[in-house]
Design a protein around this motif. Structure first.
Motif, PDB file in Angstrom:
ATOM      1  N   THR A  89     -78.059 -25.981 -16.272  1.00 31.41           N
ATOM      2  CA  THR A  89     -79.506 -25.836 -16.269  1.00 31.41           C
ATOM      3  C   THR A  89     -79.843 -24.426 -16.726  1.00 31.41           C
ATOM      4  N   TYR A  90     -80.612 -24.340 -17.772  1.00 31.44           N
ATOM      5  CA  TYR A  90     -81.055 -23.032 -18.247  1.00 31.44           C
ATOM      6  C   TYR A  90     -82.312 -22.630 -17.475  1.00 31.44           C
ATOM      7  N   VAL A  91     -82.231 -21.508 -16.805  1.00 33.20           N
ATOM      8  CA  VAL A  91     -83.392 -20.993 -16.072  1.00 33.20           C
ATOM      9  C   VAL A  91     -83.909 -19.794 -16.851  1.00 33.20           C
ATOM     10  N   ALA A  92     -85.136 -19.905 -17.333  1.00 33.72           N
ATOM     11  CA  ALA A  92     -85.664 -18.883 -18.240  1.00 33.72           C
ATOM     12  C   ALA A  92     -85.972 -17.576 -17.517  1.00 33.72           C
ATOM     13  N   GLY A  93     -86.340 -17.658 -16.258  1.00 31.92           N
ATOM     14  CA  GLY A  93     -86.789 -16.460 -15.544  1.00 31.92           C
ATOM     15  C   GLY A  93     -88.282 -16.273 -15.727  1.00 31.92           C
ATOM     16  N   VAL A  94     -88.878 -15.536 -14.803  1.00 35.71           N
ATOM     17  CA  VAL A  94     -90.334 -15.378 -14.805  1.00 35.71           C
ATOM     18  C   VAL A  94     -90.815 -14.701 -16.090  1.00 35.71           C
ATOM     19  N   GLY A  95     -90.133 -13.628 -16.484  1.00 30.28           N
ATOM     20  CA  GLY A  95     -90.565 -12.878 -17.667  1.00 30.28           C
ATOM     21  C   GLY A  95     -90.455 -13.720 -18.932  1.00 30.28           C
ATOM     22  N   ARG A  96     -89.300 -14.326 -19.144  1.00 26.98           N
ATOM     23  CA  ARG A  96     -89.071 -15.119 -20.344  1.00 26.98           C
ATOM     24  C   ARG A  96     -90.006 -16.332 -20.393  1.00 26.98           C
ATOM     25  N   SER A  97     -90.384 -16.831 -19.214  1.00 25.25           N
ATOM     26  CA  SER A  97     -91.277 -18.001 -19.171  1.00 25.25           C
ATOM     27  C   SER A  97     -92.664 -17.664 -19.723  1.00 25.25           C
ATOM     28  N   VAL A  98     -93.099 -16.433 -19.529  1.00 28.33           N
ATOM     29  CA  VAL A  98     -94.390 -15.997 -20.093  1.00 28.33           C
ATOM     30  C   VAL A  98     -94.358 -16.161 -21.609  1.00 28.33           C
ATOM     31  N   PHE A  99     -93.272 -15.713 -22.202  1.00 23.42           N
ATOM     32  CA  PHE A  99     -93.086 -15.817 -23.653  1.00 23.42           C
ATOM     33  C   PHE A  99     -93.074 -17.284 -24.096  1.00 23.42           C
ATOM     34  N   LEU A 100     -92.318 -18.112 -23.360  1.00 23.95           N
ATOM     35  CA  LEU A 100     -92.176 -19.528 -23.739  1.00 23.95           C
ATOM     36  C   LEU A 100     -93.502 -20.272 -23.612  1.00 23.95           C
ATOM     37  N   ARG A 101     -94.260 -19.964 -22.576  1.00 25.36           N
ATOM     38  CA  ARG A 101     -95.573 -20.620 -22.416  1.00 25.36           C
ATOM     39  C   ARG A 101     -96.511 -20.195 -23.539  1.00 25.36           C
ATOM     40  N   GLY A 102     -96.357 -18.947 -23.997  1.00 24.12           N
ATOM     41  CA  GLY A 102     -97.155 -18.484 -25.132  1.00 24.12           C
ATOM     42  C   GLY A 102     -96.856 -19.281 -26.384  1.00 24.12           C
ATOM     43  N   LEU A 103     -95.586 -19.579 -26.606  1.00 27.11           N
ATOM     44  CA  LEU A 103     -95.194 -20.324 -27.808  1.00 27.11           C
ATOM     45  C   LEU A 103     -95.896 -21.674 -27.869  1.00 27.11           C
TER      46      LEU A 103
END
Ligand SMILES: [Zn+2]
Lengths: 145, 155
Positions: free
Chosen positions: B19-33
């Motif tokens: 399971t890849y866990v993006a982390g809180v910081g990286r999730s901000v970036f992914l939600r932006g995409l």
């Protein structure tokens, strides 16, 4: 903006194939025939076999047929996971095949009962029905009856 | 008794499910995409700008500042032409994988460079992101289909 972390299932996969040398190739061919082979070295018969003696670098000698019984020299208990050789919890073990030096790494089935595992226990190979010339032709080792 | 017929090759597949866990910081970036936004964050300690941004600066461990948007225009920092076919490959080789230096970011993004012949790709070439259609936008870098040369720009 939510503070929760995203997550997703991920799989890394590559279908490697490796070539084997003549000694290991014959050993694997033996497994396909439900027979176990070792290879002669200065120090004794090595099982599983190698192409070269890791101590001296000398080419190993003739292949010799072996019995399929041995002694557990070391083991660790693991929960069964998808793809494992057994559907219940089992031990990964180093097994000294009778009459050989070296250690064969394989699963030991004690019916999921941790308390039945012990170093020094006597085990024998359980052969798979459909064999292809690989280590999994031995389904696992089981307690000598 | 004669010896068995030797085996010459053996399958040695590698497979790992996790399971890849993006982390809180990286999730901000992914939600932006998923909203066609490239969100970067600056370090208050050393001024490094991360794209994609983690939560903390990997140089000085400061918590990064609030996300801000970059337009995605950038330059090819380095690249390779993939000529080798492999199992699971989704694009017909040859194709170009590049590190893109997005303008305003201090880090680089890895992505495809397409809509150009591989032999015409150069380090320093100006590129822009090609976003996926609305129904294919997702919280992953797949929201950018690839980068392409900026039309009319000098490479
Ligand atoms: Zn910093």
């Amino acid at each position: 903006m939510t503070a929760e972390s995203l997550s997703a299932p991920y799989t890394v996969e590559f279908p490697f194939e490796r070539t084997v040398g003549p000694k290991i190739g014959t050993f694997l061919g033996g497994l396909r025939d439900a027979r176990l082979y070792g290879v002669r070295t200065e120090r004794g018969v090595l099982c599983p076999p190698l192409e070269f003696d890791p101590r001296t670098g000398a080419e190993t000698g003739a292949l010799v047929p072996l019995v399929t019984t041995g002694t557990v020299t070391s083991w660790t208990w693991v929960p069964s996971r998808p793809g494992d050789p057994l559907p219940h919890d089992f031990a990964w073990a180093l097994i000294a095949i009778d009459g050989t030096i070296g250690a064969l790494f394989h699963a030991v089935d004690v019916g999921g009962e941790f308390a039945r595992m012990s170093t020094g226990m006597r085990v024998c190979a359980r052969w798979r029905q459909d064999r292809i010339g690989g280590m999994r032709d031995i389904e696992c080792f089981e307690v000598v009856p | 008794m004669s010896l068995p017929e030797p085996v010459t090759t053996m399958a040695s597949p590698f497979r790992m499910d996790y399971t890849y866990v993006a982390g809180v910081g990286r999730s901000v970036f992914l939600r932006g995409l998923a909203e066609r936004r490239l969100l970067a964050r600056r370090c208050p300690g050393c001024a490094q700008v991360y794209l994609p941004p983690p939560e903390f600066c990997s140089r000085c461990l400061s918590e990064l500042e609030a996300p801000f948007e970059l337009d995605g225009l950038g330059a090819v920092s380095t690249f390779c032409v993939v000529n080798f076919p492999f199992p699971g490959q989704t694009i017909e080789p040859p194709y170009v994988v590049a590190y893109i230096q997005v303008h305003g970011a201090g880090t680089r993004l890895m992505h495809l460079v397409r809509e150009v012949e591989p032999e015409r790709v150069r380090i320093g070439m100006a590129v822009e992101p090609v976003w996926a259609p609305d129904d294919q936008l997702t919280t992953s870098l797949k929201s950018i289909q690839h980068f392409r040369p900026v039309r009319g720009a000098d490479a």
